[in-house]
Design a protein around this motif. Structure first.
Motif, PDB file in Angstrom:
ATOM      1  N   HIS A  41      73.003  -1.509  30.574  1.00 31.38           N
ATOM      2  CA  HIS A  41      71.118  -2.408  29.860  1.00 31.38           C
ATOM      3  C   HIS A  41      71.594  -2.461  28.819  1.00 31.38           C
ATOM      4  O   HIS A  41      72.757  -2.639  27.771  1.00 31.38           O
ATOM      5  N   TYR A  78      63.960  -7.605  28.350  1.00 29.87           N
ATOM      6  CA  TYR A  78      64.723  -7.236  29.763  1.00 29.87           C
ATOM      7  C   TYR A  78      63.418  -9.034  29.494  1.00 29.87           C
ATOM      8  O   TYR A  78      62.752  -9.654  29.662  1.00 29.87           O
ATOM      9  N   SER A  79      64.185  -9.364  31.002  1.00 32.08           N
ATOM     10  CA  SER A  79      63.044 -10.700  31.074  1.00 32.08           C
ATOM     11  C   SER A  79      61.850  -9.769  32.678  1.00 32.08           C
ATOM     12  O   SER A  79      62.443  -9.458  32.489  1.00 32.08           O
ATOM     13  N   ASP A 125      63.124  -8.389  35.649  1.00 35.91           N
ATOM     14  CA  ASP A 125      64.090  -7.631  36.105  1.00 35.91           C
ATOM     15  C   ASP A 125      63.403  -6.092  36.600  1.00 35.91           C
ATOM     16  O   ASP A 125      62.790  -5.817  36.096  1.00 35.91           O
ATOM     17  N   ARG A 178      65.819  -3.906  35.691  1.00 33.53           N
ATOM     18  CA  ARG A 178      65.954  -2.844  35.267  1.00 33.53           C
ATOM     19  C   ARG A 178      65.176  -2.396  35.044  1.00 33.53           C
ATOM     20  O   ARG A 178      65.195  -0.891  33.817  1.00 33.53           O
ATOM     21  N   LYS A 179      63.473  -3.059  34.735  1.00 34.02           N
ATOM     22  CA  LYS A 179      62.954  -2.053  33.446  1.00 34.02           C
ATOM     23  C   LYS A 179      62.478  -0.491  33.460  1.00 34.02           C
ATOM     24  O   LYS A 179      62.249   0.341  32.919  1.00 34.02           O
TER      25      LYS A 179
END
Length: 544
Positions: A3, A145-146, A149, A151-152
């Motif tokens: 991250h 983040y984009s 993404d 991973r949010k």
């Protein structure tokens, strides 16, 4: 999965701020009943305080979105909150003993008025400061983040772990230095002092490292003033392009005139609606706390109506905001039950729970650390669970996760209702039932709260990001006020059905009766939310 470093800066900043908040919160009700108020009054004041703490993010979010940006708002909020904690310290420095026997009443001839006013000034500063700090730091997590993404959700879970790392350390630390009681209420002062120092640490870390680490994957600065933010300009340009594609002619001269005319009536209409609702909610008000509750309920309805009627919003924007609003209603049921931890469950632990392990008695504030301990241990597990399910295309949608959280909350209250069943006057419940409740509730919290923050971040239009995060926290405001009202139903023992408090026509005579209120309320809310999940998923239009 790695991250951005900015996540860990926000993690540490929020961890120190949450140490400050939860350290003070662990002592607050105990401080109130040690010198100023009885149990019911203390619970209502606690509910009003926590309700206002979650209402002021609306103001902070609006000023941030329009004028200051996230960074400046966070710095201002941190300074004001530090002042608030030191005013609480000053209050406890001056307080005098006003209870002269265990279980005795307050001697009103003891003049603690200055101490009381300092306390309320400190609470006011904490309420205002939190309004600028809380929505803005949460908003910035999503900007690291984009937009697509995956991973949010795990990032918000990690961030949530930072919140709870501070909450884990705070209660035992602040209770160690400020373990006061009715015989020595001034001893609470060092606990409040520790909370103030933690707030200064949060401020120092953020100011020192914000320029280095708070940026997008493309290197654009996060949290700058709107007039200076390339990131905000980029987001708004993308939204306008999508709007033009979906609704040709929306930005025509005729459309602009319509928006201008609409802006003239929306603000007066909001004020009129707010005043009307305030009047209606105030009809049964009996004290100052009731008027605070009425104001929070009125704003909780009027402002969302104001936002959703903005003519600049596209159909997609309205659908997304509608999802936030619907989930926020269910969140009220969650937090009104969960936040009993700071009031009725603290009083239950202090007065009606056997806290002994051998000859050692566990201090009541330490129970406030059970929740964050479980969060710190289980948040990485939950984050990995969502990531693993996402890779296999099995991850449930955000509304489903939140419905699971509500169901776990219900299970926790059924467990403690069983644990207190059949207790007679004078008997105390085992503290292990309270441990079980906090463990189950925390797993439910991890399924609901960080997921909600992530959902708001993804569904909010760029120009309303902080304001809608404030609306999300506003549901916490309404739920905390409701939690304070419900906490007054906690039976004190020795009551009969004739003199017991009632809820929806039911007499709350025993602890089991009291806990079943929350078990049933959150269970029904969970089932309803599960039923609405297909509709909500459709309204989210591909956003998970």
């Amino acid at each position: 999965m790695s991250h951005p470093k900015g996540l860990y800066l926000l993690f540490v900043t929020e961890m120190a701020e949450r140490f400050s908040y939860y350290g003070m919160r662990a002592l607050f009700v105990l401080y109130l009943i040690a010198a100023f108020y009885n149990n019911a009054e203390a619970s209502q004041i606690f509910g009003s305080y926590t309700g206002l703490v979650y209402l002021t993010p609306l103001l902070g979010g609006y000023i941030s979105d329009r004028y200051w940006g996230n960074r400046r708002s966070i710095i201002f909020g941190a300074i004001v909150m530090a002042m608030g904690q030191f005013l609480m310290f000053a209050s406890a420095c001056l307080v005098q003993q006003s209870i002269f026997s265990e279980g005795g009443g307050i001697d009103r001839s003891v003049d603690n008025s200055l101490s009381l006013w300092l306390m309320f000034a400190g609470l006011a500063a904490l309420i205002v400061g939190n309004g600028f700090f809380k929505p803005n730091i949460s908003t910035m997590v999503g900007d690291l983040y984009s937009p697509l993404d995956s991973r949010k959700d795990s990032a918000f879970t990690i961030f949530y772990m930072g919140i709870n790392a501070g909450a884990l350390i705070a209660p035992p630390a602040c209770a160690f230095f400020g373990n006061g009681n009715w015989a020595d209420p001034g001893a609470f002062k060092w606990g409040f002092f520790c909370a103030g120092m933690a707030m200064l640490v949060s401020l120092f870390v953020f100011v020192l490292l914000k320029d280095k680490y708070l940026c997008t994957p493309d290197g654009l600065g996060i949290g700058l003033k709107p007039s200076q933010s390339e990131l905000l300009a980029k987001k708004e340009a993308a939204e306008i392009a999508a709007d033009d594609k979906a609704h040709t002619g929306e930005n025509s001269t005729e459309g602009l005139h319509a928006h201008a005319a609409e802006r003239k009536w929306r603000a007066p209409a909001l004020i009129a609606l707010g005043v009307l609702l305030l009047f209606l909610f105030s009809l049964s008000a009996e004290n100052f706390n009731d008027y605070i509750s009425a104001a929070i309920y009125a704003i909780s309805i009027a402002l969302p109506v104001f936002i959703i009627t903005d003519g600049r919003l596209t159909r997609t924007d309205r659908m997304h905001i509608g999802v936030i609003y619907i989930i926020a209603v269910f969140v009220i049921f969650f937090w009104s039950a969960f936040e009993q931890a700071g009031s009725s469950l603290t009083l239950f632990a202090e007065q009606q729970c056997d806290r002994h392990i051998g000859t050692w008695e566990m201090p009541t504030p330490w129970f406030q650390s059970i929740n964050p301990i479980v969060v710190v241990l289980m948040a990485p597990v939950m984050a990995m669970l969502w990531e693993t399910l996402a890779k296999r295309h099995l991850e449930p949608s955000s509304p489903v996760k939140q419905a699971i959280g509500l169901m776990l909350l219900s299970v926790g209250y059924f467990v403690i209702a069983y644990g207190t069943y059949g207790l007679t006057d004078g008997q105390k419940a085992s503290m292990w039932w309270l441990f079980a409740l906090y463990f189950i509730h925390t797993i439910g919290e991890l399924s609901l709260s960080p997921i909600g923050l992530s959902m708001v971040s993804r569904l909010s239009p760029a120009h309303l990001a902080s304001l809608l995060m404030g609306v999300w926290f506003m549901s916490n405001a309404a739920s905390n006020v409701l939690a304070g009202k419900l906490a007054t139903l906690l039976p004190s023992g020795g009551q009969t059905a004739a003199d017991a408090p009632t809820f929806l026509g039911f007499h709350i005579v025993t602890l089991t009766d009291f806990f079943l209120i929350f078990a049933v309320m959150s269970g029904v809310a969970s089932v309803l939310l599960f039923c609405l999940c297909p509709m909500l998923k459709k309204m989210m239009q591909g956003v998970r």
